[in-house]
Motif scaffolding. Structure first.
Motif, short mmCIF file in Angstrom:
data_model
loop_
_atom_site.label_atom_id
_atom_site.label_comp_id
_atom_site.label_asym_id
_atom_site.label_seq_id
_atom_site.Cartn_x
_atom_site.Cartn_y
_atom_site.Cartn_z
N GLY A 1 0.82 -1.21 0.00
CA GLY A 1 0.00 0.00 0.00
C GLY A 1 0.84 1.25 0.00
N PHE A 2 1.95 1.25 0.80
CA PHE A 2 2.84 2.39 0.83
C PHE A 2 3.48 2.63 -0.53
N LEU A 3 3.93 1.53 -1.17
CA LEU A 3 4.56 1.66 -2.48
C LEU A 3 3.58 2.22 -3.51
N LEU A 4 2.33 1.79 -3.46
CA LEU A 4 1.33 2.31 -4.39
C LEU A 4 1.06 3.78 -4.13
N LEU A 5 0.93 4.17 -2.87
CA LEU A 5 0.64 5.56 -2.52
C LEU A 5 1.82 6.47 -2.80
N SER A 6 3.05 5.96 -2.61
CA SER A 6 4.22 6.81 -2.80
C SER A 6 4.60 6.96 -4.26
N GLY A 7 3.99 6.16 -5.13
CA GLY A 7 4.31 6.23 -6.55
C GLY A 7 5.53 5.42 -6.91
N ALA A 8 6.13 4.72 -5.95
CA ALA A 8 7.29 3.88 -6.24
C ALA A 8 6.85 2.70 -7.08
N PRO A 9 7.67 2.26 -8.03
CA PRO A 9 7.27 1.13 -8.87
C PRO A 9 7.16 -0.15 -8.05
N VAL A 10 6.11 -0.91 -8.33
CA VAL A 10 5.90 -2.18 -7.63
C VAL A 10 6.68 -3.29 -8.32
N THR A 11 6.83 -3.20 -9.64
CA THR A 11 7.57 -4.22 -10.39
C THR A 11 8.83 -3.60 -10.97
N ALA A 12 9.78 -4.44 -11.30
CA ALA A 12 11.03 -3.97 -11.90
C ALA A 12 10.75 -3.45 -13.30
N ALA A 13 11.57 -2.51 -13.76
CA ALA A 13 11.41 -1.95 -15.10
C ALA A 13 11.63 -3.04 -16.14
N GLU A 14 10.95 -2.90 -17.26
CA GLU A 14 11.11 -3.86 -18.35
C GLU A 14 12.49 -3.73 -18.96
N SER A 15 13.05 -4.85 -19.38
CA SER A 15 14.33 -4.85 -20.07
C SER A 15 14.12 -4.27 -21.47
N PRO A 16 15.20 -3.85 -22.14
CA PRO A 16 15.05 -3.35 -23.52
C PRO A 16 14.36 -4.36 -24.44
N ALA A 17 14.70 -5.64 -24.34
CA ALA A 17 14.06 -6.65 -25.20
C ALA A 17 12.56 -6.73 -24.89
N GLU A 18 12.18 -6.61 -23.62
CA GLU A 18 10.76 -6.65 -23.25
C GLU A 18 10.04 -5.41 -23.77
N GLN A 19 10.71 -4.25 -23.73
CA GLN A 19 10.10 -3.03 -24.25
C GLN A 19 9.86 -3.14 -25.76
N ILE A 20 10.86 -3.67 -26.46
CA ILE A 20 10.71 -3.86 -27.91
C ILE A 20 9.60 -4.87 -28.18
N LEU B 1 4.33 -6.57 -30.16
CA LEU B 1 3.07 -7.29 -29.93
C LEU B 1 1.86 -6.38 -30.18
N LYS B 2 1.96 -5.10 -29.83
CA LYS B 2 0.87 -4.14 -30.07
C LYS B 2 0.62 -3.93 -31.56
N HIS B 3 1.64 -4.25 -32.37
CA HIS B 3 1.54 -4.04 -33.82
C HIS B 3 1.51 -5.34 -34.60
N GLY B 4 1.14 -6.44 -33.93
CA GLY B 4 0.92 -7.71 -34.62
C GLY B 4 2.16 -8.52 -34.93
N GLU B 5 3.29 -8.16 -34.39
CA GLU B 5 4.51 -8.93 -34.62
C GLU B 5 4.85 -9.75 -33.38
N MET B 6 5.72 -10.73 -33.55
CA MET B 6 6.08 -11.61 -32.44
C MET B 6 7.13 -10.98 -31.53
N ARG B 7 7.22 -11.53 -30.32
CA ARG B 7 8.19 -11.02 -29.35
C ARG B 7 9.60 -11.41 -29.76
N VAL B 8 10.58 -10.68 -29.24
CA VAL B 8 11.99 -10.97 -29.50
C VAL B 8 12.70 -11.27 -28.18
N VAL B 9 13.78 -12.01 -28.27
CA VAL B 9 14.61 -12.32 -27.10
C VAL B 9 16.04 -11.89 -27.39
N ARG B 10 16.77 -11.61 -26.32
CA ARG B 10 18.16 -11.21 -26.46
C ARG B 10 18.97 -12.37 -27.02
#
Length: 186
Positions: free
Chosen positions: A12-31, A36-45
């Motif tokens: 609850g504190f993390l949600l209220l403070s605005g701190a991220p609850v999950t770790a940031a996505e890796s560059p490969a996950e961001q790509i 995926l939003k544009h109909g293509e498959m995911r990539v891996v490093r």
């Protein structure tokens, strides 16, 4: 307070403070998310593509120049990956990948590379110039790693490895024995 109550209070504190609850996505996950939003498959490093991207980023940083040709032709540099299709995006200026990715998404040619059809692997790297003030980025994305049959020829049946056990010369295999007396095979 129970451990469960402490965990709930912390969440609850993390949600209220605005701190991220999950770790940031890796560059490969961001790509992958963008693809995926544009109909293509995911990539891996991929280690080979990471090496190619790292060498490109380091060369651009060392020469303080933004160029696809700083280490020679892309075709020659990508050959070790043995990909059927590949593309490269480069950039400089931003210290983090998220902003660099946004820059590529806003550019038609870079966006097309991010959405390379049938891409399944990616390599990403950054390097700073000698002054430490400018960050260079390189991304190599590739796909179609399966060899295609030559045109005009029928596809052959796949080869299947078969293991054949052979007994040393002079000694019959145990399955050839009809009668075994001590260690003798008759």
């Amino acid at each position: 307070m129970t451990p469960r109550a402490i965990g709930t209070a912390m969440a609850g504190f993390l949600l209220l403070s605005g701190a991220p609850v999950t770790a940031a996505e890796s560059p490969a996950e961001q790509i992958s998310s963008y693809r995926l939003k544009h109909g293509e498959m995911r990539v891996v490093r991929d280690a080979t593509l990471d090496r190619i991207a790292r060498e490109q980023a380091q060369a651009m940083a060392a020469k303080d120049t933004l160029s696809h040709e700083v280490l020679g032709s892309f075709t020659r540099r990508i050959a070790p990956a043995k990909a059927g299709r590949a593309a490269e995006n480069i950039a400089y200026g931003y210290d983090n990948f998220e902003k660099t990715l946004g820059q590529w998404i806003d550019s038609r040619g870079h966006r097309e590379n991010l959405l390379l059809h049938n891409a399944s692997k990616v390599g990403i790297a950054s390097a700073r110039d000698a002054s430490g003030k400018r960050t260079y980025w390189a991304m190599v994305i590739a796909g179609d790693f399966e060899p295609k049959p030559p045109k005009g020829r029928k596809e052959k049946e796949p080869l299947v490895a078969v293991r054949h056990d052979t007994a040393p010369a002079g000694k019959p295999k145990s399955s050839d024995c009809h009668i075994r007396v001590f260690s003798l095979c008759i």
